[in-house]
Design a protein around this motif. Structure first.
Motif, PDB file in Angstrom:
ATOM      1  N   ILE A  55       0.834  -1.211   0.000  1.00 38.09           N
ATOM      2  CA  ILE A  55       0.000   0.000   0.000  1.00 38.09           C
ATOM      3  C   ILE A  55       0.861   1.251   0.000  1.00 38.09           C
ATOM      4  O   ILE A  55       0.609   2.217  -0.748  1.00 38.09           O
ATOM      5  CB  ILE A  55      -0.952  -0.018   1.218  1.00 38.09           C
ATOM      6  CG1 ILE A  55      -1.970  -1.151   1.070  1.00 38.09           C
ATOM      7  CG2 ILE A  55      -1.666   1.318   1.369  1.00 38.09           C
ATOM      8  CD1 ILE A  55      -2.827  -1.358   2.297  1.00 38.09           C
ATOM      9  N   ILE A  56       1.916   1.254   0.820  1.00 38.29           N
ATOM     10  CA  ILE A  56       2.782   2.436   0.906  1.00 38.29           C
ATOM     11  C   ILE A  56       3.505   2.671  -0.412  1.00 38.29           C
ATOM     12  O   ILE A  56       3.596   3.806  -0.905  1.00 38.29           O
ATOM     13  CB  ILE A  56       3.772   2.281   2.072  1.00 38.29           C
ATOM     14  CG1 ILE A  56       3.014   2.300   3.406  1.00 38.29           C
ATOM     15  CG2 ILE A  56       4.826   3.384   2.042  1.00 38.29           C
ATOM     16  CD1 ILE A  56       3.892   2.054   4.609  1.00 38.29           C
ATOM     17  N   MET A 110       2.499   1.745  -3.338  1.00 38.80           N
ATOM     18  CA  MET A 110       1.493   2.179  -4.302  1.00 38.80           C
ATOM     19  C   MET A 110       1.223   3.675  -4.170  1.00 38.80           C
ATOM     20  O   MET A 110       1.130   4.404  -5.165  1.00 38.80           O
ATOM     21  CB  MET A 110       0.206   1.394  -4.097  1.00 38.80           C
ATOM     22  CG  MET A 110      -0.926   1.763  -5.046  1.00 38.80           C
ATOM     23  SD  MET A 110      -2.427   0.817  -4.713  1.00 38.80           S
ATOM     24  CE  MET A 110      -2.847   1.446  -3.077  1.00 38.80           C
ATOM     25  N   LEU A 111       1.134   4.163  -2.921  1.00 37.42           N
ATOM     26  CA  LEU A 111       0.869   5.583  -2.705  1.00 37.42           C
ATOM     27  C   LEU A 111       2.070   6.446  -3.073  1.00 37.42           C
ATOM     28  O   LEU A 111       1.917   7.542  -3.629  1.00 37.42           O
ATOM     29  CB  LEU A 111       0.484   5.812  -1.240  1.00 37.42           C
ATOM     30  CG  LEU A 111      -0.833   5.156  -0.780  1.00 37.42           C
ATOM     31  CD1 LEU A 111      -1.036   5.380   0.712  1.00 37.42           C
ATOM     32  CD2 LEU A 111      -2.006   5.700  -1.583  1.00 37.42           C
ATOM     33  N   LEU A 112       3.281   5.967  -2.754  1.00 33.35           N
ATOM     34  CA  LEU A 112       4.476   6.763  -3.008  1.00 33.35           C
ATOM     35  C   LEU A 112       4.833   6.832  -4.488  1.00 33.35           C
ATOM     36  O   LEU A 112       5.219   7.888  -4.996  1.00 33.35           O
ATOM     37  CB  LEU A 112       5.658   6.196  -2.217  1.00 33.35           C
ATOM     38  CG  LEU A 112       5.601   6.330  -0.697  1.00 33.35           C
ATOM     39  CD1 LEU A 112       6.799   5.642  -0.071  1.00 33.35           C
ATOM     40  CD2 LEU A 112       5.551   7.792  -0.271  1.00 33.35           C
ATOM     41  N   GLU A 113       4.729   5.692  -5.173  1.00 29.60           N
ATOM     42  CA  GLU A 113       5.206   5.610  -6.551  1.00 29.60           C
ATOM     43  C   GLU A 113       4.102   5.818  -7.586  1.00 29.60           C
ATOM     44  O   GLU A 113       4.386   6.103  -8.747  1.00 29.60           O
ATOM     45  CB  GLU A 113       5.867   4.248  -6.792  1.00 29.60           C
ATOM     46  CG  GLU A 113       7.048   3.972  -5.884  1.00 29.60           C
ATOM     47  CD  GLU A 113       8.170   4.983  -6.083  1.00 29.60           C
ATOM     48  OE1 GLU A 113       8.348   5.464  -7.225  1.00 29.60           O
ATOM     49  OE2 GLU A 113       8.859   5.288  -5.098  1.00 29.60           O
ATOM     50  N   GLY A 114       2.851   5.660  -7.192  1.00 27.60           N
ATOM     51  CA  GLY A 114       1.763   5.785  -8.159  1.00 27.60           C
ATOM     52  C   GLY A 114       1.675   7.167  -8.765  1.00 27.60           C
ATOM     53  O   GLY A 114       1.507   7.322  -9.982  1.00 27.60           O
ATOM     54  N   ALA A 115       1.800   8.206  -7.925  1.00 20.27           N
ATOM     55  CA  ALA A 115       1.709   9.582  -8.422  1.00 20.27           C
ATOM     56  C   ALA A 115       2.850   9.896  -9.372  1.00 20.27           C
ATOM     57  O   ALA A 115       2.654  10.531 -10.417  1.00 20.27           O
ATOM     58  CB  ALA A 115       1.704  10.555  -7.239  1.00 20.27           C
ATOM     59  N   ARG A 128       2.196   8.280 -12.759  1.00 16.50           N
ATOM     60  CA  ARG A 128       1.188   9.006 -13.538  1.00 16.50           C
ATOM     61  C   ARG A 128       1.767  10.277 -14.153  1.00 16.50           C
ATOM     62  O   ARG A 128       1.478  10.618 -15.305  1.00 16.50           O
ATOM     63  CB  ARG A 128      -0.010   9.335 -12.650  1.00 16.50           C
ATOM     64  CG  ARG A 128      -0.857   8.109 -12.298  1.00 16.50           C
ATOM     65  CD  ARG A 128      -2.153   8.521 -11.619  1.00 16.50           C
ATOM     66  NE  ARG A 128      -1.906   9.096 -10.300  1.00 16.50           N
ATOM     67  CZ  ARG A 128      -1.847   8.389  -9.176  1.00 16.50           C
ATOM     68  NH1 ARG A 128      -2.006   7.074  -9.210  1.00 16.50           N
ATOM     69  NH2 ARG A 128      -1.633   8.979  -8.019  1.00 16.50           N
TER      70      ARG A 128
END
Length: 336
Positions: free
Chosen positions: A34-35, A37-42, A45
């Motif tokens: 989850i962490i 995903m939140l850190l690298e997702g932005a 994109r």
């Protein structure tokens, strides 16, 4: 009262503790996912948007280029990059990826199980050879690491005995063992993490100190993500020699890390694996140790008696600390 008894029963069952640990491990992995995903997702994109904009502007300024041709060209470049061939600077680099230095570095990443994945075999013969090379090379490497660690444990134990002699009248055995572990860990961190990270930060263009330290940790822990690899710059001078030096750094660094792990597991109070042992396994281990002691004593022509180390000040003063847990002392059997 009943709930306290139930909790006590649960806490003393190795299988229950193992299930609890497994549940905690799954939760830890999920939290990490989850962490990340939140850190690298932005950032991902944002990169996608930048690439789309760059592609749109390129097609606007080069109307003679068709979108399908550009797509084919990009696919070819990405495929080459995934195989370690860079398209930067018109595909010009001073040394090929499969020079001796590069190939030696690649072979070391196979046998140490680091496996960066940046440079991979291109031919079917190379892929087949990698399989056989790993089957034989990985056990040979593990044996080499074990032998080196065994020899490094000799001066390491001498340091522990010296600490016993200097601090035994002030601290308990466990405290001295933890201090000894901290010293070995500091030596590893300073000489195989901090100092090499500074060297990599100087030699590698585009790496800051955090990038270099990140590379050292990821490589020596054999995680090997492959996002940072030394010597991959197309204008890197003496690239082959640089790769050979990095190979020896990795081999020595992994050996030192295994030494730290060995010292850690030689402290029974810190070895969490003991909490998951079944009683049957423990009985088998005790029986096996007893049998080994008998065989050892028969070879020496003595009995199987031994003296256990006592964790108190008197044992340190008397010098009974020749091993971390117990020291087998031959005692001749008395005549009846």
């Amino acid at each position: 009262m009943t709930s306290d008894r139930g909790f006590l029963w649960y806490a003393t069952r190795p299988s229950c503790r193992l299930l609890t640990h497994f549940a905690f491990f799954i939760g830890y992995l999920s939290l990490g996912g989850i962490i990340f995903m939140l850190l690298e997702g932005a950032e991902e994109r944002n990169m996608v948007l930048r690439l789309r904009e760059r592609r749109r502007r390129f097609l606007e300024h080069n109307r003679c280029v068709h979108d399908a041709d550009l797509e084919e060209f990009i696919e070819e470049v990405v495929h080459a990059a995934n195989r370690g061939v860079s398209a930067v600077k018109n595909v010009s680099q001073p040394e090929p990826n499969w020079s001796f230095g590069q190939a030696l570095f690649f072979a070391s990443t196979i046998v140490t199980t680091i496996g960066y994945g940046r440079v991979t075999p291109l031919s079917d013969a190379g892929k087949a050879f990698s399989i056989f090379f790993a089957i034989l090379g990985i056990p040979l490497t593990l044996v080499l690491f074990s032998a080196c660690v065994e020899r490094l444990m000799i001066p390491t134990r001498h340091l522990l005995y010296w600490l016993y002699g200097k601090l035994g009248h002030l601290y308990k055995v466990l405290h001295i063992q933890v201090l000894h572990l901290a010293i070995i860990l500091c030596i590893h961190v300073v000489f195989f993490m901090l100092i090499p990270a500074a060297i990599f930060a100087i030699l590698e263009p585009g790496w800051n100190y955090l990038d270099a330290f990140y590379y050292c940790f990821i490589s020596l822990s054999t995680i090997g993500l492959g996002d940072y690899i030394p010597g991959d710059s197309f204008d890197q001078p003496h690239r082959a020699l640089y790769k050979v030096a990095t190979t020896f750094y990795l081999l020595i660094g992994i050996t030192m890390l295994l030494l730290v792990i060995t010292v850690f597991y030689d402290i029974p109070e810190l070895n969490l694996g003991y909490h998951f042992y079944l009683k049957s396994d423990e009985a088998c281990r005790k029986a096996e140790d007893s049998e080994k002691t008998k065989l050892k004593s028969k070879e020496l022509g003595t009995s199987n008696k031994y003296i256990k180390q006592v964790d108190d000040v008197q044992s340190i003063r008397s010098g009974q600390y020749h091993s971390y847990q117990q020291d087998i002392t031959p005692v001749t059997e008395e005549e009846p």
